[in-house]
Scaffold this motif. Structure first.
Motif, PDB file in Angstrom:
ATOM      1  N   TRP A   1       0.813  -1.206   0.000  1.00 48.76           N
ATOM      2  CA  TRP A   1       0.000   0.000   0.000  1.00 48.76           C
ATOM      3  C   TRP A   1       0.854   1.266   0.000  1.00 48.76           C
ATOM      4  CZ3 TRP A   1       0.591   3.533   3.949  1.00 48.76           C
ATOM      5  CH2 TRP A   1       1.300   3.096   5.078  1.00 48.76           C
TER       6      TRP A   1
ATOM      7  N   LYS B   1       3.702   1.635  -1.680  1.00 49.58           N
ATOM      8  CA  LYS B   1       4.430   1.842  -2.939  1.00 49.58           C
ATOM      9  C   LYS B   1       3.737   2.873  -3.805  1.00 49.58           C
ATOM     10  CE  LYS B   1       6.227  -2.910  -3.026  1.00 49.58           C
ATOM     11  NZ  LYS B   1       6.232  -4.178  -3.776  1.00 49.58           N
ATOM     12  N   GLU B   2       4.551   3.660  -4.504  1.00 45.38           N
ATOM     13  CA  GLU B   2       3.981   4.668  -5.392  1.00 45.38           C
ATOM     14  C   GLU B   2       3.433   3.994  -6.649  1.00 45.38           C
ATOM     15  OE1 GLU B   2       6.715   7.732  -6.266  1.00 45.38           O
ATOM     16  OE2 GLU B   2       7.079   8.256  -4.164  1.00 45.38           O
ATOM     17  N   ASN B   3       2.367   4.562  -7.176  1.00 45.04           N
ATOM     18  CA  ASN B   3       1.772   4.004  -8.421  1.00 45.04           C
ATOM     19  C   ASN B   3       2.676   4.310  -9.624  1.00 45.04           C
ATOM     20  OD1 ASN B   3      -0.446   3.064  -7.074  1.00 45.04           O
ATOM     21  ND2 ASN B   3      -1.565   5.019  -7.245  1.00 45.04           N
TER      22      ASN B   3
END
Length: 431
Positions: free
Chosen positions: A427, A429-431
């Motif tokens: 959750w 982690k960057e997109n």
């Protein structure tokens, strides 16, 4: 002499019958498993003084707290007068403490004011229960008997206080008339107001005074023997119940030593298991609960404060903490009767769970401890619910699907969720 013999015989019979019933109740409580509640005696004594004697948890609801305090003080102080009645009844005297003079006048006057307070408080309680129909006094567990039980006690208190005041009113009038052994003693601020309603005949006044005297003492002896059959047993049990109440932080569950041994042995092969008593996991019936749980059941006042703050009950779920305590007491009483009839070890095919308390009830509980916080005498319904849950899960492997899924996730993933440990930070982690 006839009246003295009759009085002594009634008193001995009443005390003997009461002692027999209390002995049975204590026997029933001892059916429970051991529990160490003899630690920290000073803290326990302070808790008892604060909660049972000081009634500090009652003040959350100020109006009933004030009324209950009046009844409580009246019950304790007015019954000091019973000592004089007992001495007069045994030795055939009349107002044996009358020689105390102004002190006696002060005491009798105080008793009368308290008696009026008790009378009015009980009348208000009757109105709250039977006319205002407060929601707290309703529920599936509040069947005809619990409702009648409360009314019987309140009506009895009103009758006893009425008899006490009428007795004093007749006595005071006989004193002014200079009749027989009715010595001038006592102050009667309340009963003097009733004198105009009384007859002027000496014979009628003596009959009224003696009749109320006998009614008062017989009523007290009858009330004493009614207690073991009533929710009003809390008058006596509130003190030991608060003394032996749980001093640990609310919400801290107890561990089973046998399970703890297994877990520690898995984590450390060199661990030496502590001695643990073999037995059932959790509780199926009352004999699987601790003696503290069973004493809690006998102490329950059925006031409904626990149920009124229960979030599960508020949302329409079946759970009522008051019912948990009442069911436990009813089952324990039934087991006690079985022992009286058939001896120890008799199996009637019933159990606390399923026969009295349903699975739906125990799994509706959120374990929030609102009920234990609300109880004015430190009863702990959650402790019983947890033990019933332990039995369902650890002995029968029967739990709701959501609970089974959670337990499976904890076993496989080390957390209540279905995600693998390696994925827990996804959750972030960057997109």
């Amino acid at each position: 002499m006839v009246s003295q013999i009759l009085f002594i015989a009634l008193t001995i019979a009443a005390i003997a019958f009461f002692s027999l019933n209390v002995k049975k109740v204590i026997r029933n409580i001892k059916i429970g498993k051991p529990a160490d509640r003899f630690d920290q005696p000073q803290k326990r004594l302070l808790t008892m003084i604060k909660v049972a004697l000081g009634q500090t948890k009652m003040v959350v609801r100020p109006i009933p707290a004030f009324l209950h305090f009046i009844v409580y003080i009246g019950f304790v102080i007015i019954n000091i007068e019973v000592l004089e009645i007992m001495i007069d009844g045994i030795f055939g005297t009349h107002r044996i403490f009358g020689g105390l003079g102004s002190l006696y006048n002060f005491l009798i006057g105080s008793f009368e004011i308290l008696a009026l307070g008790v009378w009015l408080s009980c009348a208000v309680f009757l109105i709250r229960r039977n006319i205002l129909n407060l929601k707290r006094f309703k529920g599936i567990e509040m069947t005809k008997w619990p409702k009648s039980d409360a009314n019987y006690i309140l009506i009895t208190e009103i009758l006893l206080m009425s008899a006490f005041l009428l007795m004093n009113a007749a006595d005071a009038k006989l004193q002014t008339m200079g009749v027989g052994h009715y010595i001038t003693a006592g102050a009667f601020p309340v009963s003097n107001l009733l004198q105009n309603l009384l007859p002027n005949s000496e014979t009628s006044l003596v009959v009224l005074e003696r009749g109320c005297w006998w009614f008062h003492i017989i009523g007290i002896l009858a009330f004493l023997n009614y207690l073991p059959y009533s929710k009003h047993f809390h008058i006596l049990f509130a003190f030991p119940n608060t003394y032996f109440s749980n001093l640990e932080p609310k919400g801290e569950f107890t561990n089973m030593k046998s399970v703890t041994n297994e877990v520690k042995a898995m984590l450390d092969p060199s661990f030496t298991p502590e001695e643990a008593e073999a037995g059932r996991f959790g509780a199926k019936d009352v004999n699987d609960l601790s003696w503290v749980n069973l004493m809690n059941a006998y102490t329950c006042t059925e006031c409904g404060r626990c149920t009124s703050v229960c979030p599960a009950n508020m949302t329409g779920k079946l759970l009522s903490p008051r019912k948990i305590m009442m069911d436990t007491r009813d089952r324990l009483t039934e087991v006690g009767k079985n022992i009286d009839k058939s001896g120890n070890g008799f199996d009637d095919g019933k159990s606390l769970i399923d026969t009295y308390i349903s699975r739906e009830e125990i799994w509706a509980c959120t374990s929030c401890n609102a009920c234990t916080e609300a109880c004015p005498i430190n009863i702990d319904p959650l402790a019983i619910i947890v033990e019933l849950r332990r039995f369902a899960v650890m002995e029968e492997s029967q739990a709701p699907a959501s609970i089974n899924a959670m337990l499976g996730n904890i076993e496989n993933n080390g957390a209540p969720w279905k995600y693998a440990p390696a994925d827990r930070l996804n959750w972030a982690k960057e997109n």
